[in-house]
Design a protein around this motif. Structure first.
Motif, short mmCIF file in Angstrom:
data_model
loop_
_atom_site.label_atom_id
_atom_site.label_comp_id
_atom_site.label_asym_id
_atom_site.label_seq_id
_atom_site.Cartn_x
_atom_site.Cartn_y
_atom_site.Cartn_z
N MET A 139 0.84 -1.20 0.00
CA MET A 139 0.00 0.00 0.00
C MET A 139 0.88 1.25 0.00
O MET A 139 1.86 1.33 0.73
CB MET A 139 -0.89 0.03 1.24
CG MET A 139 -1.87 -1.11 1.33
SD MET A 139 -3.24 -0.98 0.16
CE MET A 139 -4.09 -2.52 0.53
N ASN A 140 0.50 2.23 -0.81
CA ASN A 140 1.19 3.51 -0.76
C ASN A 140 0.47 4.44 0.21
O ASN A 140 -0.57 4.09 0.80
CB ASN A 140 1.31 4.12 -2.16
CG ASN A 140 -0.04 4.39 -2.81
OD1 ASN A 140 -0.96 4.86 -2.17
ND2 ASN A 140 -0.16 4.06 -4.10
N LYS A 141 1.00 5.65 0.37
CA LYS A 141 0.47 6.58 1.37
C LYS A 141 -1.00 6.91 1.13
O LYS A 141 -1.81 6.92 2.06
CB LYS A 141 1.31 7.85 1.37
CG LYS A 141 0.80 8.95 2.30
CD LYS A 141 1.70 10.16 2.22
CE LYS A 141 1.12 11.31 3.03
NZ LYS A 141 -0.19 11.77 2.52
N MET A 142 -1.38 7.19 -0.11
CA MET A 142 -2.77 7.53 -0.40
C MET A 142 -3.69 6.35 -0.16
O MET A 142 -4.81 6.51 0.36
CB MET A 142 -2.92 8.03 -1.84
CG MET A 142 -4.33 8.47 -2.18
SD MET A 142 -4.52 9.09 -3.87
CE MET A 142 -3.71 10.68 -3.72
N PRO A 198 -1.82 15.45 4.45
CA PRO A 198 -3.03 15.02 3.72
C PRO A 198 -2.77 14.79 2.23
O PRO A 198 -2.02 15.54 1.61
CB PRO A 198 -3.99 16.19 3.93
CG PRO A 198 -3.11 17.38 4.15
CD PRO A 198 -1.90 16.86 4.87
N SER A 199 -3.41 13.77 1.69
CA SER A 199 -3.25 13.45 0.27
C SER A 199 -4.27 14.17 -0.61
O SER A 199 -4.07 14.27 -1.82
CB SER A 199 -3.41 11.93 0.06
OG SER A 199 -2.43 11.21 0.76
N PHE A 200 -5.36 14.67 -0.01
CA PHE A 200 -6.45 15.21 -0.82
C PHE A 200 -6.75 16.68 -0.51
O PHE A 200 -7.79 17.18 -0.92
CB PHE A 200 -7.72 14.38 -0.61
CG PHE A 200 -7.59 12.94 -1.00
CD1 PHE A 200 -7.65 12.55 -2.33
CD2 PHE A 200 -7.39 11.95 -0.03
CE1 PHE A 200 -7.54 11.22 -2.69
CE2 PHE A 200 -7.28 10.62 -0.40
CZ PHE A 200 -7.34 10.25 -1.73
N GLU A 201 -5.88 17.35 0.19
CA GLU A 201 -6.17 18.73 0.59
C GLU A 201 -6.23 19.66 -0.62
O GLU A 201 -5.37 19.61 -1.51
CB GLU A 201 -5.12 19.24 1.57
CG GLU A 201 -5.45 20.64 2.09
CD GLU A 201 -4.43 21.15 3.09
OE1 GLU A 201 -4.83 21.95 3.95
OE2 GLU A 201 -3.26 20.76 3.01
N GLU A 219 -3.03 7.10 -8.11
CA GLU A 219 -2.21 6.45 -7.08
C GLU A 219 -2.90 5.26 -6.44
O GLU A 219 -2.25 4.43 -5.78
CB GLU A 219 -1.85 7.47 -5.98
CG GLU A 219 -0.97 8.60 -6.44
CD GLU A 219 -1.77 9.78 -6.96
OE1 GLU A 219 -1.21 10.89 -6.97
OE2 GLU A 219 -2.95 9.60 -7.37
N ILE A 220 -4.20 5.13 -6.58
CA ILE A 220 -4.92 4.04 -5.94
C ILE A 220 -5.07 2.89 -6.93
O ILE A 220 -5.84 2.95 -7.89
CB ILE A 220 -6.29 4.51 -5.44
CG1 ILE A 220 -6.10 5.57 -4.36
CG2 ILE A 220 -7.10 3.34 -4.89
CD1 ILE A 220 -7.36 6.08 -3.74
N GLU A 221 -4.30 1.84 -6.68
CA GLU A 221 -4.26 0.69 -7.58
C GLU A 221 -4.68 -0.62 -6.92
O GLU A 221 -5.22 -1.50 -7.57
CB GLU A 221 -2.84 0.53 -8.15
CG GLU A 221 -2.37 1.74 -8.96
CD GLU A 221 -0.96 1.56 -9.47
OE1 GLU A 221 -0.25 0.64 -8.97
OE2 GLU A 221 -0.54 2.31 -10.37
N HIS A 222 -4.41 -0.75 -5.63
CA HIS A 222 -4.70 -2.01 -4.95
C HIS A 222 -6.22 -2.24 -4.89
O HIS A 222 -6.98 -1.32 -4.59
CB HIS A 222 -4.13 -2.00 -3.53
CG HIS A 222 -4.10 -3.35 -2.89
ND1 HIS A 222 -5.23 -3.93 -2.35
CD2 HIS A 222 -3.09 -4.23 -2.71
CE1 HIS A 222 -4.91 -5.11 -1.84
NE2 HIS A 222 -3.62 -5.32 -2.06
#
Length: 270
Positions: free
Chosen positions: A1-4, A82-85, A232-235
């Protein structure tokens, strides 16, 4: 898993936990203006509230696909990076996390009579420890809560009263009556306000991402909306959590923002 991906998984789990504690099935917000408070449907509903709260104050399962840390710490970490700020959208969430964290860390002083072991004692104990004791005693009997007895033993020792472990086990019922029926009943409305504030903080933080991601139905023949995943979201698990999270944002928080009466926030009382 990555940070996001980690962040999405934590936020999805936290949002579901918050909704399981602050909803119309468990409670009602009554009163007007500055004189609001929370009424639980029954004592069983209030007990469930504190059982779920102890889960929220605990660590995530070490076998989960994200680092094992307390949910509130995960929220604090998200607010720090934060990843989505977008344009300061995380600020309300950050304020809500810090306020609840600091409130939980404050020590309360309780003058307690423990008839099971014939002991009068003045105990100073952090609020988060009280919440954990109440939550655990709500779902476990004496032989499944020896860890709670050890906590009681430690705080009695801190108060200058040494007791054996079996005595601390005997005193669990006394502690539960004092902390649950008195202390936690007094603080329940304030805790609900904090939790609702966290829910709204998440809603505001992720509102720009929801706007970016939400894709309305293409036509009357295909009436399903969609969400566009960030690159960034792949899993697959993170994708499922992202979809669930966006759906929760789509429905919005259950309660509007509320502030409970100052009569339930008297300084020095617990």
């Amino acid at each position: 898993m990555n940070k996001m991906e980690d962040e999405v998984i934590y936020l999805s789990a936290v949002t579901e936990l918050l909704r399981s504690m602050v909803n119309y099935q468990l409670m009602t917000v009554v009163g007007k203006g500055e004189h609001k408070n929370v009424w639980f449907e029954t004592s069983v509903h209030r007990q469930f509230f504190f059982i779920t709260l102890v889960d929220f104050l605990s660590q995530t399962d070490p076998k989960a696909p994200v680092p094992s840390i307390p949910y509130l710490q995960a929220m604090n970490n998200i607010c720090d990076a934060p990843s989505f700020e977008v344009n300061g959208s995380v600020q309300k969430l950050k304020k809500a996390v810090i306020a609840f964290r600091d409130w939980l860390r404050e020590e309360m002083t309780v003058d307690a009579w423990l008839p099971s072991i014939n002991l009068q004692v003045e105990i100073s104990i952090p609020r988060y420890v009280v919440m954990k004791i109440v939550g655990n005693l709500s779902k476990h009997n004496t032989l499944r809560s020896v860890g709670v007895a050890e906590d009681i033993q430690r705080y009695l020792q801190k108060a200058g009263k040494s007791v054996e472990l079996y005595q601390a086990m005997l005193a669990q019922g006394d502690f539960y009556e004092i902390f649950y029926e008195d202390v936690c009943a007094y603080h329940a409305s304030t805790i609900a306000e904090f939790l609702n504030g966290l829910t709204w903080g998440i809603q505001d933080y992720l509102a720009p991402e929801y706007t970016r991601s939400y894709t309305p139905p293409d036509s009357d023949e295909l009436p399903m909306y969609r969400f566009q995943y960030p690159e960034e979201i792949e899993h697959p698990y993170a994708k499922a959590c992202y979809w669930d999270l966006m759906n929760l944002l789509r429905s919005g928080p259950i309660f509007p923002p509320f502030v409970v009466t100052q009569h339930l926030k008297i300084e020095g009382r617990y």
